[in-house]
Design an enzyme around this catalytic site. Sequence first.
Site, PDB file in Angstrom:
ATOM      1  N   ARG A  71      35.819  44.245  50.226  1.00 54.63           N
ATOM      2  CA  ARG A  71      36.761  43.483  50.514  1.00 54.63           C
ATOM      3  C   ARG A  71      36.764  43.696  51.924  1.00 54.63           C
ATOM      4  O   ARG A  71      37.043  42.514  52.747  1.00 54.63           O
ATOM      5  CB  ARG A  71      38.378  43.858  50.104  1.00 54.63           C
ATOM      6  N   ASP A 105      43.410  41.708  56.241  1.00 53.33           N
ATOM      7  CA  ASP A 105      42.092  40.993  57.141  1.00 53.33           C
ATOM      8  C   ASP A 105      42.421  41.381  58.261  1.00 53.33           C
ATOM      9  O   ASP A 105      40.646  42.128  59.003  1.00 53.33           O
ATOM     10  CB  ASP A 105      41.088  39.954  56.526  1.00 53.33           C
ATOM     11  N   HIS A 120      52.182  43.501  54.882  1.00 57.69           N
ATOM     12  CA  HIS A 120      51.179  43.826  53.815  1.00 57.69           C
ATOM     13  C   HIS A 120      49.741  44.929  53.739  1.00 57.69           C
ATOM     14  O   HIS A 120      49.346  45.714  53.363  1.00 57.69           O
ATOM     15  CB  HIS A 120      50.026  43.063  52.825  1.00 57.69           C
ATOM     16  N   CYS A 151      44.469  67.943  52.883  1.00 54.35           N
ATOM     17  CA  CYS A 151      45.370  68.171  51.369  1.00 54.35           C
ATOM     18  C   CYS A 151      44.834  68.332  50.349  1.00 54.35           C
ATOM     19  O   CYS A 151      44.865  68.295  49.038  1.00 54.35           O
ATOM     20  CB  CYS A 151      46.557  67.989  51.096  1.00 54.35           C
ATOM     21  N   GLY A 188      48.827  28.414  54.968  1.00 52.00           N
ATOM     22  CA  GLY A 188      48.226  28.968  53.988  1.00 52.00           C
ATOM     23  C   GLY A 188      48.249  30.253  53.259  1.00 52.00           C
ATOM     24  O   GLY A 188      48.156  31.171  53.037  1.00 52.00           O
ATOM     25  N   THR A 189      50.238  29.908  52.656  1.00 50.66           N
ATOM     26  CA  THR A 189      50.002  30.978  51.461  1.00 50.66           C
ATOM     27  C   THR A 189      50.823  29.967  50.027  1.00 50.66           C
ATOM     28  O   THR A 189      51.967  28.866  50.486  1.00 50.66           O
ATOM     29  CB  THR A 189      51.436  31.809  52.180  1.00 50.66           C
TER      30      THR A 189
HETATM   31  P1  OAD Z   1      47.545  32.605  47.360  1.00 52.35           P
HETATM   32  O1  OAD Z   1      45.847  32.944  47.228  1.00 52.35           O
HETATM   33  O2  OAD Z   1      48.301  33.486  47.379  1.00 52.35           O
HETATM   34  O3  OAD Z   1      47.490  31.793  48.207  1.00 52.35           O
HETATM   35  C1  OAD Z   1      46.360  30.642  48.900  1.00 52.35           C
HETATM   36  C2  OAD Z   1      47.004  29.673  49.822  1.00 52.35           C
HETATM   37  O4  OAD Z   1      46.697  28.961  50.724  1.00 52.35           O
HETATM   38  C3  OAD Z   1      47.249  28.470  48.216  1.00 52.35           C
HETATM   39  O5  OAD Z   1      48.128  27.586  47.950  1.00 52.35           O
HETATM   40  C4  OAD Z   1      46.092  27.367  48.937  1.00 52.35           C
HETATM   41  O6  OAD Z   1      46.606  26.777  48.356  1.00 52.35           O
HETATM   42  C5  OAD Z   1      45.761  28.110  50.761  1.00 52.35           C
HETATM   43  N1  OAD Z   1      44.673  27.132  51.099  1.00 52.35           N
HETATM   44  C6  OAD Z   1      43.458  27.839  50.643  1.00 52.35           C
HETATM   45  N2  OAD Z   1      42.681  27.331  51.334  1.00 52.35           N
HETATM   46  C7  OAD Z   1      43.721  26.761  52.918  1.00 52.35           C
HETATM   47  C8  OAD Z   1      42.769  26.244  53.944  1.00 52.35           C
HETATM   48  N3  OAD Z   1      42.093  26.503  55.047  1.00 52.35           N
HETATM   49  N4  OAD Z   1      44.366  26.138  54.741  1.00 52.35           N
HETATM   50  C9  OAD Z   1      45.438  26.030  54.147  1.00 52.35           C
HETATM   51  N5  OAD Z   1      45.643  26.635  53.438  1.00 52.35           N
HETATM   52  C10 OAD Z   1      44.867  26.770  52.550  1.00 52.35           C
HETATM   53  O7  OAD Z   1      47.907  34.002  49.141  1.00 52.35           O
HETATM   54  P2  OAD Z   1      49.149  34.736  49.342  1.00 52.35           P
HETATM   55  O8  OAD Z   1      50.279  33.374  49.412  1.00 52.35           O
HETATM   56  O9  OAD Z   1      48.413  35.076  51.229  1.00 52.35           O
HETATM   57  O10 OAD Z   1      49.676  40.352  48.027  1.00 52.35           O
HETATM   58  O11 OAD Z   1      49.146  35.425  48.670  1.00 52.35           O
HETATM   59  C11 OAD Z   1      50.676  36.282  48.886  1.00 52.35           C
HETATM   60  C12 OAD Z   1      50.180  37.874  48.450  1.00 52.35           C
HETATM   61  O12 OAD Z   1      49.757  37.956  47.216  1.00 52.35           O
HETATM   62  C13 OAD Z   1      48.802  38.336  48.759  1.00 52.35           C
HETATM   63  O13 OAD Z   1      49.053  39.451  50.111  1.00 52.35           O
HETATM   64  C14 OAD Z   1      48.743  39.232  48.246  1.00 52.35           C
HETATM   65  C15 OAD Z   1      49.350  39.027  46.837  1.00 52.35           C
HETATM   66  O14 OAD Z   1      49.242  39.198  45.846  1.00 52.35           O
HETATM   67  C16 OAD Z   1      49.586  41.730  48.006  1.00 52.35           C
HETATM   68  O15 OAD Z   1      48.133  42.257  48.064  1.00 52.35           O
HETATM   69  C17 OAD Z   1      51.087  42.436  48.166  1.00 52.35           C
HETATM   70 ZN    ZN Z   2      46.609  64.154  52.460  1.00 49.35          ZN
END
Ligand code: OAD
Ligand code: ZN
Length: 257
Positions: A71, A105, A120, A151, A188-189
């Site tokens: 990644r 990213d 994160h 270490c 986008g979440t």
């Molecule tokens: P998700 O993969 O859960 O959600 C991404 C969202 O973006 C989805 O609802 C899609 O429909 C939407 N999406 C996809 N393409 C898009 C676009 N071009 N424009 C707008 N929306 C779009 O990702 P996150 O919500 O970021 O945490 O996930 C949250 C966290 O869950 C991440 O940071 C990660 C994961 O666990 C950790 O690693 C701690």
């Molecule tokens: Zn160390």
Amino acid sequence: MMTFPLDLIHFLKKAARVAVLTGAGVSQESGLRTFRDAQAGLWAQYRPEDLATPTAFARDPKLVWDWYAYRREAAKSAHPNAGHFALVEMEKLIPELTLITQNVDGLHRMAGSKNILELHGNILNVRCSECGTFAETWEDDPESVPRCKKCGGLLRPDVVWFEETLPRDQLEAAVHATRTCQIFFSIGTSGVVHPAAALAHAAKAEGAVVVEVNAEPTPLTPRVDYAFHGKSGEILPELVKSVWGNENRFFSDESFK
Ligand code: OAD
Ligand code: ZN
């Protein structure tokens, strides 16, 4: 050209404090997979929830290291898209904009956003899993996970995993920005991972106008004031254009009076 409700346009133009929460969706148009999308190739047999945990790292550090290396390479070769750049524009046009991101990213920073809270962490950085020492360089070894120079502990990505707590300063700053903003964007979440997901609800409870921009409806959708469903790389530039794009429109409006 998309049309946006006029009250939202006027409100944004006047807003002094805006908070924006972004997730993996904003990087989708940069070619990076969202978290809950199916994974590619080799990794398709695993769920991210089974790789991004301290338990997974303890069980099989090499597997977790390799997934992050894969990644990291994808993130390094990705470029910010029009959605990232629209948020850079918004930061310049709004007196106080706080960008809270769940993404690791680094694309918001690469695009030029300044006031960023990386809740994160950042996938480009690593730290020691034992003593916490931050490392910017390490020697990659195809056979094993690189070790800490201080270490000898195993190095791990400097990101927040499931079951781990968020960096306190960043979270506190995010909560503060959320509670004091006039407009809160959720972009986008999927809105399912806490505590980030709780921010939108907190903003709403404090009286902010909440706006969602996402490819599809989410659990947050019924609670927001405005929801725009589509790609953030298309919607955000259109929104910036509608709000600030043609400032002189008002002059021409005047001349028609
Ligand atoms: P998700 O993969 O859960 O959600 C991404 C969202 O973006 C989805 O609802 C899609 O429909 C939407 N999406 C996809 N393409 C898009 C676009 N071009 N424009 C707008 N929306 C779009 O990702 P996150 O919500 O970021 O945490 O996930 C949250 C966290 O869950 C991440 O940071 C990660 C994961 O666990 C950790 O690693 C701690
Ligand atoms: Zn160390």
